[in-house]
Design a protein around this motif. Structure first.
Motif, PDB file in Angstrom:
ATOM      1  N   ASP A  83      29.605  48.099  36.520  1.00  0.00           N
ATOM      2  CA  ASP A  83      30.509  47.216  37.244  1.00  0.00           C
ATOM      3  C   ASP A  83      31.944  47.542  36.838  1.00  0.00           C
ATOM      4  O   ASP A  83      32.361  47.222  35.721  1.00  0.00           O
ATOM      5  CB  ASP A  83      30.184  45.758  36.918  1.00  0.00           C
ATOM      6  N   ALA A  85      34.577  46.161  37.586  1.00  0.00           N
ATOM      7  CA  ALA A  85      35.390  44.962  37.383  1.00  0.00           C
ATOM      8  C   ALA A  85      35.100  44.275  36.054  1.00  0.00           C
ATOM      9  O   ALA A  85      35.820  43.352  35.670  1.00  0.00           O
ATOM     10  CB  ALA A  85      35.165  43.973  38.527  1.00  0.00           C
ATOM     11  N   LYS A 324      34.078  51.074  45.864  1.00  0.00           N
ATOM     12  CA  LYS A 324      35.205  50.152  45.960  1.00  0.00           C
ATOM     13  C   LYS A 324      35.671  49.744  44.566  1.00  0.00           C
ATOM     14  O   LYS A 324      34.863  49.408  43.705  1.00  0.00           O
ATOM     15  CB  LYS A 324      34.804  48.910  46.751  1.00  0.00           C
ATOM     16  N   PRO A 326      38.156  47.280  42.101  1.00  0.00           N
ATOM     17  CA  PRO A 326      38.633  45.895  42.169  1.00  0.00           C
ATOM     18  C   PRO A 326      40.146  45.778  42.121  1.00  0.00           C
ATOM     19  O   PRO A 326      40.850  46.646  41.596  1.00  0.00           O
ATOM     20  CB  PRO A 326      38.002  45.268  40.922  1.00  0.00           C
ATOM     21  N   TRP A 327      40.637  44.683  42.677  1.00  0.00           N
ATOM     22  CA  TRP A 327      42.008  44.215  42.485  1.00  0.00           C
ATOM     23  C   TRP A 327      41.912  42.811  41.877  1.00  0.00           C
ATOM     24  O   TRP A 327      40.952  42.088  42.129  1.00  0.00           O
ATOM     25  CB  TRP A 327      42.776  44.191  43.806  1.00  0.00           C
ATOM     26  N   TYR A 328      42.927  42.431  41.108  1.00  0.00           N
ATOM     27  CA  TYR A 328      42.814  41.222  40.305  1.00  0.00           C
ATOM     28  C   TYR A 328      43.933  40.223  40.609  1.00  0.00           C
ATOM     29  O   TYR A 328      45.000  40.570  41.118  1.00  0.00           O
ATOM     30  CB  TYR A 328      42.874  41.578  38.821  1.00  0.00           C
ATOM     31  N   THR A 341      42.049  51.001  37.248  1.00  0.00           N
ATOM     32  CA  THR A 341      41.675  51.145  38.655  1.00  0.00           C
ATOM     33  C   THR A 341      42.390  52.326  39.310  1.00  0.00           C
ATOM     34  O   THR A 341      42.156  52.605  40.483  1.00  0.00           O
ATOM     35  CB  THR A 341      42.006  49.865  39.449  1.00  0.00           C
ATOM     36  N   VAL A 422      38.942  38.330  41.529  1.00  0.00           N
ATOM     37  CA  VAL A 422      38.490  39.716  41.599  1.00  0.00           C
ATOM     38  C   VAL A 422      38.110  39.986  43.047  1.00  0.00           C
ATOM     39  O   VAL A 422      37.162  39.390  43.569  1.00  0.00           O
ATOM     40  CB  VAL A 422      37.281  39.986  40.675  1.00  0.00           C
ATOM     41  N   TYR A 424      38.067  42.904  46.601  1.00  0.00           N
ATOM     42  CA  TYR A 424      37.910  44.285  47.015  1.00  0.00           C
ATOM     43  C   TYR A 424      38.434  44.446  48.438  1.00  0.00           C
ATOM     44  O   TYR A 424      38.472  43.491  49.212  1.00  0.00           O
ATOM     45  CB  TYR A 424      36.431  44.708  46.967  1.00  0.00           C
TER      46      TYR A 424
END
Length: 427
Positions: A83, A85, A324, A326-328, A341, A422, A424
């Motif tokens: 994972d 993330a 994909k 992640p963006w946070y 990332t 979190v 995507y």
């Protein structure tokens, strides 16, 4: 009948043997779930019609091994699932400690040697194409010179990070000369790029190539959607970004009162904007001197090739991975998790020409490392990064393999959810 046979044979009947009552759990090896057992039967009371098959020791061991093997396989499958993330099991200090000390040493003479090399190539290409002045040669010149403009930008980028040298005045001087020559406001861009590094991976706070939220995306008009997501227009957006930033953000890299800058940075922004205006004035003067068509061929077309390189490379560092990423937001974001990332990319022959800018993960985490140490630093840090480092696909002499990745990402990576810490990309 049984008693008669026993008496005739001279055998005495066996005494009644009773099993002590047993209660408790049966071991898991033999049942899929725990079962309670209770019995007080006597063996002589049992009527057995067929003998019970009792597993041998060998068969019992085989069953255990089979069950152990299934459990082990399940554990292996669980281990292979990664994972991106998940918080990493290491911290920034662990990564820093893995990098050799000499990778942090900045050599201004070595840095200047790259400047001399690139400037000499730029001037040589211009002189050669004017001398030959053949329409078969001009397209080759445009690609080569635009690529060299991009190389000049990368060296100015190093000045902005302070990885060019330990002398701030030398960094500022060289950075202004290099960036102004290709119409980039040095300090304005340097400051916004610093914001990008400090907030990489944060949905709202990142500065460049950050994702749009669904609300902003749904309010874009057709022209904006075309410029952002329809190939090849996203490769031409950099000059417009300098003037107006990204959708959802306001301000300009030329305006000292922009929200990009704090009051103490305004003088620097004014200085860089004046240098940009001076370069623009020089180009106008050259247009009157040599004619606008020759200026367009010598400078105008290579400038747009440079813009294409810049947009392409910077986009590919943050988009297009087969999985994909992640963006946070909020507490889920950290400098380390955001930096992890980013992506390394292989550009083939271009790696040396544009100063290994494709070695991007370590650069994002530690922008103070000179570009000529990034490959060594990355190699040293890989054992610590583990699966958080994504090995780049190897390129041929030219990175044509990335064009398809770029186009696919434009189709798939449009926006992220308005909520969630979190998130995507979606389309």
């Amino acid at each position: 009948m049984e008693s008669f046979l026993i008496s005739k044979s001279g055998l005495k009947p066996l005494p009644r043997i009773c099993i002590r009552p047993i209660t408790g759990l049966v071991p898991r090896n033999y049942f899929s779930k725990p079962r309670f057992l209770h019995t007080s039967k006597c063996f002589s009371d049992l009527k057995v019609t067929t003998p019970l098959k009792v597993a041998s020791v060998e068969e019992d061991e085989e069953i255990n091994e089979r069950m152990h093997g299934i459990n082990k396989l399940g554990e292996q499958e669980q281990e292979t699932r990664f994972d991106p993330a998940a918080p990493p099991p290491f911290n920034l200090a662990d990564v820093r400690a893995s990098i050799p000390q000499h990778c942090w040493v900045k050599d201004p003479w070595k840095s200047m040697s790259y400047v001399v090399r690139d400037v000499a190539l730029v001037l040589s290409l211009a002189a050669a194409v004017v001398y030959v002045n053949n329409w078969l040669v001009w397209p080759l010149y445009w690609v080569a010179q635009g690529t060299m403009f991009w190389a000049l930008f990368v060296l100015g980028h190093d000045c902005g990070h302070g990885s060019f040298s330990n002398n701030p005045k030398l960094n500022s001087l060289v950075g202004h000369l290099l960036h102004s020559s290709i119409l980039v406001p040095y300090h304005g861009w340097r400051i916004s790029h610093r914001i990008h590094h400090q907030n990489q991976g944060h949905v709202e706070n990142d500065e460049s190539w950050h994702p749009l939220t669904e609300k902003i995306y749904m309010n874009l008009d057709n022209n904006e959607l075309t410029w952002l997501f329809k190939f090849p227009f996203p490769l031409l957006v950099y000059p417009f970004y300098l003037w107006g930033r990204s959708p959802g953000k306001t301000g300009s890299h030329f305006d000292p009162n922009s929200e990009l800058f704090v009051p103490s940075e305004r003088k620097d922004v004014i200085t860089s904007s004046l240098c940009w205006i001076a370069m623009a004035a020089i180009l106008v003067g050259l247009g009157f001197t040599m004619g606008p068509m020759l200026l367009l061929k010598l400078y105008g077309v290579p400038y747009w090739i440079f813009v294409i390189w810049l947009d392409f490379v910077t986009y590919m560092h943050h988009h297009g991975h087969q999985d994909k990423l992640p963006w946070y937001r909020g507490k889920e974001w950290s400098y380390l998790r955001g930096g992890l990332t980013t992506l390394d990319r292989d550009y083939g022959w271009m790696n040396n020409i544009h100063h290994d800018i494709g070695t991007h993960v370590i650069h994002h985490l530690f922008p103070q490392i000179p570009h000529y140490r990034l490959i060594e630093a990355t190699k040293a840090a890989k054992p610590v990064l583990g699966k958080y480092y994504r090995e780049p696909e190897r390129s041929g002499p030219l990175p044509f393999h990335l064009i398809g990745v770029f186009i696919r990402s434009l189709k798939e990576d449009h926006y992220v959810s308005d909520t969630g810490d979190v998130v995507y990309y979606q389309n």
